[in-house]
Write a protein that holds these residues in place. Structure first.
Motif, PDB file in Angstrom:
ATOM      1  N   ASP A 199     112.176 -37.972  30.495  1.00 33.41           N
ATOM      2  CA  ASP A 199     113.606 -37.969  30.164  1.00 33.41           C
ATOM      3  C   ASP A 199     113.874 -38.218  28.688  1.00 33.41           C
ATOM      4  OD1 ASP A 199     114.361 -37.384  32.736  1.00 33.41           O
ATOM      5  OD2 ASP A 199     115.015 -39.405  33.235  1.00 33.41           O
ATOM      6  N   ASP A 200     112.865 -38.692  27.959  1.00 26.12           N
ATOM      7  CA  ASP A 200     113.076 -38.990  26.544  1.00 26.12           C
ATOM      8  C   ASP A 200     111.817 -38.661  25.739  1.00 26.12           C
ATOM      9  OD1 ASP A 200     113.384 -40.414  23.982  1.00 26.12           O
ATOM     10  OD2 ASP A 200     115.123 -41.320  24.944  1.00 26.12           O
ATOM     11  N   GLN A 201     111.999 -38.009  24.609  1.00 25.85           N
ATOM     12  CA  GLN A 201     110.886 -37.610  23.746  1.00 25.85           C
ATOM     13  C   GLN A 201     110.059 -38.789  23.261  1.00 25.85           C
ATOM     14  OE1 GLN A 201     112.442 -35.165  20.597  1.00 25.85           O
ATOM     15  NE2 GLN A 201     113.439 -33.780  22.015  1.00 25.85           N
ATOM     16  N   ASP A 244     119.695 -33.187  24.133  1.00 27.17           N
ATOM     17  CA  ASP A 244     118.763 -33.021  25.242  1.00 27.17           C
ATOM     18  C   ASP A 244     117.395 -33.504  24.777  1.00 27.17           C
ATOM     19  OD1 ASP A 244     117.475 -32.343  27.531  1.00 27.17           O
ATOM     20  OD2 ASP A 244     117.582 -30.181  27.214  1.00 27.17           O
ATOM     21  N   ARG A 245     116.956 -34.607  25.334  1.00 28.91           N
ATOM     22  CA  ARG A 245     115.709 -35.219  24.890  1.00 28.91           C
ATOM     23  C   ARG A 245     114.590 -35.053  25.912  1.00 28.91           C
ATOM     24  NH1 ARG A 245     116.153 -38.522  20.475  1.00 28.91           N
ATOM     25  NH2 ARG A 245     114.464 -39.813  21.222  1.00 28.91           N
ATOM     26  N   GLU A 246     114.835 -34.276  26.968  1.00 26.54           N
ATOM     27  CA  GLU A 246     113.829 -34.057  28.000  1.00 26.54           C
ATOM     28  C   GLU A 246     112.737 -33.119  27.500  1.00 26.54           C
ATOM     29  OE1 GLU A 246     115.904 -32.339  31.272  1.00 26.54           O
ATOM     30  OE2 GLU A 246     116.837 -34.226  31.837  1.00 26.54           O
ATOM     31  N   LYS A 258     107.885 -34.034  33.816  1.00 27.53           N
ATOM     32  CA  LYS A 258     109.073 -34.080  32.956  1.00 27.53           C
ATOM     33  C   LYS A 258     109.339 -35.512  32.524  1.00 27.53           C
ATOM     34  CE  LYS A 258     113.556 -34.130  34.135  1.00 27.53           C
ATOM     35  NZ  LYS A 258     114.840 -33.767  34.675  1.00 27.53           N
ATOM     36  N   SER A 281     111.310 -44.348  29.456  1.00 26.87           N
ATOM     37  CA  SER A 281     112.295 -43.588  30.236  1.00 26.87           C
ATOM     38  C   SER A 281     111.658 -43.155  31.553  1.00 26.87           C
ATOM     39  CB  SER A 281     112.740 -42.359  29.435  1.00 26.87           C
ATOM     40  OG  SER A 281     111.665 -41.454  29.263  1.00 26.87           O
ATOM     41  N   CYS A 341     109.276 -30.997  29.273  1.00 32.66           N
ATOM     42  CA  CYS A 341     108.538 -30.653  30.485  1.00 32.66           C
ATOM     43  C   CYS A 341     107.244 -29.946  30.129  1.00 32.66           C
ATOM     44  CB  CYS A 341     109.349 -29.700  31.362  1.00 32.66           C
ATOM     45  SG  CYS A 341     110.917 -30.352  31.932  1.00 32.66           S
TER      46      CYS A 341
END
Length: 93
Positions: free
Chosen positions: A72-74, A5-7, A70, A37, A9
């Motif tokens: 989607d990718d760090q 999980d790379r999200e 948010k 992303s 927020c």
């Protein structure tokens, strides 16, 4: 294969008197368009593509609205931080 999980927020409150209007949405969209992303703006469960001015405006974020930004990718954490600072500064207005 395990999917990581790379999200990421962050919650932020719209502080400027005009809320999130066309000029401020443009500032967000321009920055989000540089991401690798997807970046999302979420308000009360409604989700908008942060790279789209029209999508952002459909959220109708007035002063005092809490939104979630948010990514989607760090890899885009710097853009996330920039967007949070932009909102917290009242979009420089």
């Amino acid at each position: 294969m395990v999917k990581l999980d790379r999200e990421i927020c962050r919650d932020v409150v719209i502080i400027n008197a005009l809320g999130l209007h066309a000029r401020s949405a443009t500032k967000i969209a321009k920055r989000a368009q540089n991401s690798k992303s997807k970046i999302w703006i979420i308000k009360d469960g409604a989700k908008a593509d942060a790279s789209s001015i029209v999508d952002i405006l459909t959220l109708a974020c007035e002063q005092g609205s809490e939104i979630t930004i948010k990514i989607d990718d760090q890899l885009d954490h710097e853009i996330l931080n920039d967007l949070v600072k932009l909102v917290e500064s009242g979009f420089g207005e």
